[in-house]
Scaffold this motif. Structure first.
Motif, PDB file in Angstrom:
ATOM      1  N   ALA A   1       0.838  -1.201   0.000  1.00 16.33           N
ATOM      2  CA  ALA A   1       0.000   0.000   0.000  1.00 16.33           C
ATOM      3  C   ALA A   1       0.875   1.254   0.000  1.00 16.33           C
ATOM      4  CB  ALA A   1      -0.920  -0.011   1.221  1.00 16.33           C
ATOM      5  N   ASP A   2       1.954   1.231   0.780  1.00 18.38           N
ATOM      6  CA  ASP A   2       2.892   2.356   0.847  1.00 18.38           C
ATOM      7  C   ASP A   2       4.307   1.806   0.953  1.00 18.38           C
ATOM      8  OD1 ASP A   2       1.161   4.844   1.044  1.00 18.38           O
ATOM      9  OD2 ASP A   2       0.366   3.686   2.738  1.00 18.38           O
ATOM     10  N   ASP A   3       5.084   1.997  -0.089  1.00 15.46           N
ATOM     11  CA  ASP A   3       6.472   1.553  -0.101  1.00 15.46           C
ATOM     12  C   ASP A   3       7.333   2.651   0.531  1.00 15.46           C
ATOM     13  OD1 ASP A   3       8.999   0.577  -0.619  1.00 15.46           O
ATOM     14  OD2 ASP A   3       8.693   0.312  -2.772  1.00 15.46           O
ATOM     15  N   PRO A   4       8.048   2.350   1.624  1.00 18.49           N
ATOM     16  CA  PRO A   4       8.869   3.390   2.252  1.00 18.49           C
ATOM     17  C   PRO A   4      10.133   3.753   1.478  1.00 18.49           C
ATOM     18  CG  PRO A   4       9.168   1.312   3.387  1.00 18.49           C
ATOM     19  CD  PRO A   4       8.064   1.092   2.394  1.00 18.49           C
ATOM     20  N   TRP A   5      10.423   3.020   0.409  1.00 16.85           N
ATOM     21  CA  TRP A   5      11.606   3.280  -0.407  1.00 16.85           C
ATOM     22  C   TRP A   5      11.203   3.436  -1.869  1.00 16.85           C
ATOM     23  CZ3 TRP A   5      16.454   3.494   1.963  1.00 16.85           C
ATOM     24  CH2 TRP A   5      16.488   3.059   3.290  1.00 16.85           C
ATOM     25  N   THR A   6      12.078   4.035  -2.642  1.00 14.05           N
ATOM     26  CA  THR A   6      11.838   4.194  -4.069  1.00 14.05           C
ATOM     27  C   THR A   6      13.167   4.101  -4.807  1.00 14.05           C
ATOM     28  OG1 THR A   6      10.802   5.602  -5.760  1.00 14.05           O
ATOM     29  CG2 THR A   6      12.076   6.720  -4.040  1.00 14.05           C
ATOM     30  N   GLY A   7      13.091   3.827  -6.119  1.00 11.70           N
ATOM     31  CA  GLY A   7      14.328   3.831  -6.891  1.00 11.70           C
ATOM     32  C   GLY A   7      14.503   2.676  -7.859  1.00 11.70           C
ATOM     33  N   ILE A   8      13.526   1.721  -7.902  1.00 16.53           N
ATOM     34  CA  ILE A   8      13.682   0.602  -8.837  1.00 16.53           C
ATOM     35  C   ILE A   8      12.530   0.501  -9.833  1.00 16.53           C
ATOM     36  CG2 ILE A   8      15.143  -0.764  -7.311  1.00 16.53           C
ATOM     37  CD1 ILE A   8      12.694  -2.395  -6.524  1.00 16.53           C
ATOM     38  N   GLY A   9      11.564   1.418  -9.765  1.00 22.31           N
ATOM     39  CA  GLY A   9      10.473   1.425 -10.736  1.00 22.31           C
ATOM     40  C   GLY A   9       9.571   0.214 -10.616  1.00 22.31           C
ATOM     41  N   GLY A  10       8.915  -0.121 -11.736  1.00 20.25           N
ATOM     42  CA  GLY A  10       8.069  -1.300 -11.789  1.00 20.25           C
ATOM     43  C   GLY A  10       6.591  -1.014 -11.879  1.00 20.25           C
ATOM     44  N   ASP A  11       6.152   0.200 -11.593  1.00 21.74           N
ATOM     45  CA  ASP A  11       4.715   0.497 -11.590  1.00 21.74           C
ATOM     46  C   ASP A  11       4.061   0.278 -12.952  1.00 21.74           C
ATOM     47  OD1 ASP A  11       4.570   1.130  -8.910  1.00 21.74           O
ATOM     48  OD2 ASP A  11       5.004   3.254  -9.220  1.00 21.74           O
ATOM     49  N   ASP A  12       4.832   0.401 -14.010  1.00 20.02           N
ATOM     50  CA  ASP A  12       4.301   0.186 -15.350  1.00 20.02           C
ATOM     51  C   ASP A  12       4.750  -1.150 -15.928  1.00 20.02           C
ATOM     52  OD1 ASP A  12       6.963   0.706 -15.703  1.00 20.02           O
ATOM     53  OD2 ASP A  12       6.707   2.211 -17.288  1.00 20.02           O
ATOM     54  N   GLY A  13       5.243  -2.040 -15.055  1.00 12.66           N
ATOM     55  CA  GLY A  13       5.665  -3.351 -15.515  1.00 12.66           C
ATOM     56  C   GLY A  13       7.131  -3.464 -15.859  1.00 12.66           C
ATOM     57  N   THR A  14       7.877  -2.362 -15.758  1.00 15.71           N
ATOM     58  CA  THR A  14       9.294  -2.373 -16.107  1.00 15.71           C
ATOM     59  C   THR A  14      10.126  -1.875 -14.933  1.00 15.71           C
ATOM     60  OG1 THR A  14       8.838  -1.997 -18.459  1.00 15.71           O
ATOM     61  CG2 THR A  14      11.050  -1.480 -17.688  1.00 15.71           C
ATOM     62  N   LEU A  15      11.131  -2.647 -14.545  1.00 17.30           N
ATOM     63  CA  LEU A  15      12.058  -2.243 -13.494  1.00 17.30           C
ATOM     64  C   LEU A  15      13.137  -1.355 -14.090  1.00 17.30           C
ATOM     65  CD1 LEU A  15      12.430  -5.728 -11.793  1.00 17.30           C
ATOM     66  CD2 LEU A  15      11.155  -3.777 -10.881  1.00 17.30           C
ATOM     67  N   ARG A  16      13.452  -0.261 -13.380  1.00 11.30           N
ATOM     68  CA  ARG A  16      14.454   0.686 -13.854  1.00 11.30           C
ATOM     69  C   ARG A  16      15.337   1.107 -12.688  1.00 11.30           C
ATOM     70  NH1 ARG A  16       9.573   2.066 -16.166  1.00 11.30           N
ATOM     71  NH2 ARG A  16       9.509   2.107 -18.454  1.00 11.30           N
ATOM     72  N   LEU A  17      16.632   1.000 -12.861  1.00 14.26           N
ATOM     73  CA  LEU A  17      17.559   1.482 -11.852  1.00 14.26           C
ATOM     74  C   LEU A  17      17.937   2.928 -12.129  1.00 14.26           C
ATOM     75  CD1 LEU A  17      19.961  -1.577 -11.404  1.00 14.26           C
ATOM     76  CD2 LEU A  17      18.201  -0.774  -9.818  1.00 14.26           C
TER      77      LEU A  17
END
Length: 348
Positions: free
Chosen positions: A304-320
């Protein structure tokens, strides 16, 4: 070196049902290792399956404090035996620390010089076929090209067919979490089309049945719970098509690299999987995706709430992000103890 930790809760967007349990939340422990003013981070999550609760995790970390304090050089650190999940968090923090000190992303330490964006699966839990179809259509509209469907109920065939109809172009991975028999797996898969892989269909420890199933299964067969150690992976050669490497299961980045090398030498493909965790807990596996055929790193997306960010994925693609270390920073969640973590700009 100095070891510290913080405990916080992770709530799921909605309860996730698999063949053996239902989960709505879990606790996480952020592990911090400091050396010469630089802090590396890792995360271990509680797990009933792996026998880890907050009390056991923090007790083990407490025992590690004097071990860390007695060592000034991370390269000379000798860790005691630890449960894989706790070891993975410590190992991740050490990799983050080393990469930060060198000013490079973690993936450059683990044999992936050039990291590229990669699609991740998104997990649809066991439930009503119509609801699963609605989820699949929505996820496909957001950009997901791979879906994992949890199975292990009387509605399996109807659910998978409904998902396929709702999202005809996605790749499908089925995961019974050991909830089928070998005969049932053959019977169900024979009624389906367009399945990309079948993950741990039968209870772990039945390797003769795995071999029997592989001869009759028209889709790649992946071992998960059966593939916990390097020795397991060596022994599974010829019995399955691939292994699911989870850092919380094998003990972290160092162990995962060994298992990946053994899998490749044994002719086995690699899936990178995860537990439900924050972006901090998922990030180390993201740095390893250059070694995998299948990527199932959606644990942070189920929160529901991710305390961290930085790897993407919300659109199906992971991004560093490309910044040194793991590349994750605190998000918008209110998590105690995150005030000492550098921002993305500071990490640059």
């Amino acid at each position: 070196m100095k070891l510290d930790w913080t405990v916080y809760g992770l709530e799921l967007r909605s309860p996730l049902r698999i063949s053996r349990s239902v989960m709505a939340r879990r606790d996480a422990v952020r592990v911090v290792i400091e050396c010469d003013g630089v802090r590396g981070h890792g995360e271990v999550v509680t797990s009933q399956y792996y026998g880890l609760d907050v009390e056991r995790i923090t007790g083990l970390l407490r025992d590690l404090v004097p071990v860390m304090a007695a060592c000034a050089d991370p390269a000379e650190l000798a860790l005691p035996e630890l449960p894989p999940g706790v070891l993975a968090a410590v190992d991740t923090a050490l990799h983050d620390l080393k990469a930060l000190r060198q000013g490079i992303p973690v993936h450059q330490l683990v044999g992936v010089p050039q990291w590229t964006d990669v699609p991740t699966a998104y997990t649809i839990g066991i439930g009503d076929p119509a609801h699963a179809a609605s989820q699949a259509a929505y996820l496909a509209s957001r950009g997901f090209t791979v879906l994992k469907v949890k199975v292990g109920s009387e509605h399996d065939v109807a659910t998978v067919n409904a998902v396929r109809a709702a999202a005809p172009d996605v790749r499908l991975i089925l995961d019974p979490n050991g909830g089928w028999t070998a005969e049932q797996a053959v019977r169900v898969v024979d009624q389906l089309t367009g399945v990309d892989a079948l993950e741990q269909p039968i209870a772990p420890g039945q390797w003769d049945d795995l071999a029997w199933l592989r001869e009759r299964c028209p889709v790649p067969l992946i071992a998960d719970e059966d593939a916990a150690t390097a020795a397991d992976v060596r022994a599974l050669a010829g019995l399955v098509d691939g292994v699911n490497v989870k850092l919380a299961k094998c003990g972290g980045i160092t162990a995962a690299r060994e298992i990946i090398d053994i899998a490749r030498a044994s002719g086995l493909d690699v899936m990178l999987g995860c537990l439900v965790a924050s972006s901090l807990g998922i990030a180390p596996a993201v740095h390893l995706t250059g070694h995998a055929r299948w990527v199932d790193l959606d644990g942070h997306l189920l929160l529901a709430d991710d305390p961290w960010t930085g790897i993407g994925g919300d659109d199906g693609t992971l991004r560093l992000s490309g910044v040194p270390g793991l590349g994750v920073v605190p998000g918008l969640g209110d998590v105690p103890g995150l005030g000492d973590v550098p921002t993305r700009a500071e990490r640059r």
